[in-house]
Design an enzyme around this catalytic site. Structure first.
Site, PDB file in Angstrom:
ATOM      1  N   ASN A 102      -4.128  51.074 -53.393  1.00 31.16           N
ATOM      2  CA  ASN A 102      -4.230  51.182 -54.784  1.00 31.16           C
ATOM      3  C   ASN A 102      -3.982  52.777 -55.213  1.00 31.16           C
ATOM      4  O   ASN A 102      -4.869  53.153 -56.018  1.00 31.16           O
ATOM      5  CB  ASN A 102      -5.391  50.699 -55.389  1.00 31.16           C
ATOM      6  CG  ASN A 102      -6.629  51.232 -54.729  1.00 31.16           C
ATOM      7  OD1 ASN A 102      -6.787  51.744 -53.659  1.00 31.16           O
ATOM      8  ND2 ASN A 102      -7.892  51.293 -55.356  1.00 31.16           N
ATOM      9  N   ASP A 313     -15.570  51.648 -47.423  1.00 30.63           N
ATOM     10  CA  ASP A 313     -14.896  51.721 -48.830  1.00 30.63           C
ATOM     11  C   ASP A 313     -15.056  52.826 -49.428  1.00 30.63           C
ATOM     12  O   ASP A 313     -15.495  53.109 -50.446  1.00 30.63           O
ATOM     13  CB  ASP A 313     -15.587  50.360 -49.573  1.00 30.63           C
ATOM     14  CG  ASP A 313     -14.758  50.307 -50.985  1.00 30.63           C
ATOM     15  OD1 ASP A 313     -13.749  50.804 -50.991  1.00 30.63           O
ATOM     16  OD2 ASP A 313     -15.102  49.283 -51.762  1.00 30.63           O
TER      17      ASP A 313
HETATM   18  O1  DOR Z   1     -15.520  50.085 -56.214  1.00 30.23           O
HETATM   19  C1  DOR Z   1     -14.697  49.961 -55.819  1.00 30.23           C
HETATM   20  N1  DOR Z   1     -13.653  51.059 -55.848  1.00 30.23           N
HETATM   21  N2  DOR Z   1     -14.186  48.964 -55.171  1.00 30.23           N
HETATM   22  C2  DOR Z   1     -12.671  48.753 -54.643  1.00 30.23           C
HETATM   23  O2  DOR Z   1     -12.406  47.654 -54.179  1.00 30.23           O
HETATM   24  C3  DOR Z   1     -11.852  49.887 -55.111  1.00 30.23           C
HETATM   25  C4  DOR Z   1     -12.377  51.061 -55.268  1.00 30.23           C
HETATM   26  C5  DOR Z   1     -11.609  52.042 -55.801  1.00 30.23           C
HETATM   27  O3  DOR Z   1     -10.408  52.232 -55.424  1.00 30.23           O
HETATM   28  O4  DOR Z   1     -11.972  52.888 -56.716  1.00 30.23           O
END
Ligand code: DOR
Length: 448
Positions: A102, A313
């Site tokens: 992303n 994450d």
């Molecule tokens: O809190 C989050 N932030 N969860 C995700 O799955 C994506 C991530 C982000 O890319 O900021």
């Protein structure tokens, strides 16, 4: 010891450490490293090396693999980039990362995927792999994308989070599951439910305390139920990222044949509402941190081996961005550098064993994603090693964080247990908190 080994001058000998070996064994043995590989394990007291590091009293584990980070390059490099992200990784004892798609533009075509590998080759302190992002438009390209050498698999966002990547409907998800041959990692929150909840709360004056109510447990559970059904239909294994509810642990316990799953250190460490009281939007992430009953459920999932992997994450946003008021504040927090310190602290508290930790951050990532030559201290395996001091006390601070978004939700936390040396492909890249300027990373290779 092999006869031929008498001839070798090693690049590095790690002397006198306690090795966490396969089959739940800890042995006090030396490790000889040559040409990026572990070349000997045993008594190497009579052998020579360019560098001999005495690690008596320290523990050696296989290099930790963080299978979920967002390093934001290209497009969002004011928050993070591969150089700073990977620096943070090795500072925290992580030797390999899998990075999420992303970014801007998203990693949904070959050109963008290739570009990330080129950036990493020049900048990464540790080993790297990148996910291909699934969209409704690129389903016909998924096979080609995931087959690109070094690509770890496909990421599907079934609920929207940071960025525009989204595949919310069953029909498209099923198609992706059917065409893909590599591992599919899924952000499992039900987009339809998220939209409904956002609407229900739209008249209210919102605060971050509403975050786990809007993105409620039903959003996570209903998506995981749909996903499991689709995986069975496609006969395709899936990996569910950052589990947040006890209900999903129960569901997944009955679906081990088709699904593996991950938990983050922050879902194990924090609870709602305390985290929102203390940290406000700095503890906001997707899926949200929930209350104690879910936290206990996640710990149960770990101890019963329903949960297979711990991933950070690592999802940095700048302090300015996080200071916006909810719901304009973005979701996510740094984590790659604190993954091992937080988990080693839990090891010291008796919440899991060092063998559990090695299974969760070394062995299982290798099994789930079919990583070649990593995850074990074994002859001819890649010399990715994390040397830890289980007795060292340390205070985590924002200052210590290498991320471009220089903050951590654990600022001020005193812990016991910390990585003190990080070795990547036989090169010492971190020594006692000093980063040695060494772009030692290589692309991860997978068994097809
Ligand atoms: O809190 C989050 N932030 N969860 C995700 O799955 C994506 C991530 C982000 O890319 O900021």
């Amino acid at each position: 010891m092999h006869e031929k080994i008498n001839m070798i001058n090693f690049d590095i000998i790690l002397k006198g450490g306690e090795l966490v070996l396969p089959n739940k064994k800890i042995d006090k043995l030396d490790v000889g490293i040559s040409n990026c590989l572990i070349k000997e394990i045993g008594d190497l007291s009579k052998m020579s090396a360019d560098k001999i590091i005495d690690i008596t009293g320290l523990t050696v584990m296989p290099g930790a693999i963080d299978t979920q980070v967002h390093f934001r390059e290209p497009g969002l490099t004011h928050k993070e980039d591969i150089k700073h992200g990977s620096k943070g990784a090795v500072a925290g004892g992580v030797t390999t990362f899998f990075e999420m798609p992303n970014t801007i533009p998203p990693t949904t075509c070959l050109r963008e995927l290739e570009k990330k590998f080129q950036i990493a080759e020049k900048n990464s302190f540790c080993n790297y792999s990148f996910f291909a992002g699934a969209s409704k438009e690129n389903i016909h390209e998924i096979r080609e994308l995931e087959s690109f050498t070094g690509c770890c698999g496909v990421k599907i966002f079934m609920g929207s989070s940071t960025g525009d990547l989204l595949v919310e409907d069953d029909k498209s998800v099923l198609e992706i599951l059917k065409v893909s041959k590599k591992m599919i990692a899924v952000h499992s929150e039900d987009e339809y439910r998220l939209r409904l909840r956002a609407k229900e709360f739209s008249e209210n004056k919102l605060s971050v305390f509403n975050h786990p109510e809007i993105r409620d447990t039903t959003s996570a559970v209903s998506c995981t139920k749909r996903l499991l059904k689709l995986a069975h239909e496609a006969k395709k294994k899936i990996h569910i990222l950052h589990l947040s509810t006890k209900d999903e642990v129960e569901l997944l316990a009955n679906n081990k044949d088709i699904a593996t799953c991950e938990v983050t250190p922050q879902h194990l460490f924090f609870n709602s509402p305390e985290c929102y009281k203390k940290l406000g939007t700095f503890s906001q992430m997707n899926p949200p941190i929930r209350d104690k009953t879910h936290n206990l459920g996640l710990w149960d999932g770990l101890s019963q081996k329903v949960i297979d992997v711990i991933g950070s994450d690592h999802a940095p946003h700048t302090i300015q961005e996080k200071n916006k008021s909810y719901p304009d504040s973005p979701s996510g927090m740094t984590g790659v550098q604190t993954l091992l310190p937080i988990m080693l602290n839990f090891v010291n508290k008796g919440k899991l064993s060092i063998f559990d930790l090695v299974r969760l951050v070394c062995e299982n990532p290798c099994k789930i994603y079919s990583i070649m030559n990593k995850g074990k201290i074994e002859i001819d395996y890649d010399a990715d090693l994390t040397v830890i001091d289980l007795n060292k006390e340390f205070t985590i601070t924002n200052d210590w964080i290498h991320s471009k978004s220089k903050w951590t939700p654990y600022d001020g936390l005193k812990i016991k247990g910390i990585p003190v040396f990080t070795i990547v492909n036989g090169k010492l890249v971190m020594e006692e908190n000093q980063i040695i300027d060494e772009v030692a990373g290589k692309k991860v290779l997978f068994k097809d």
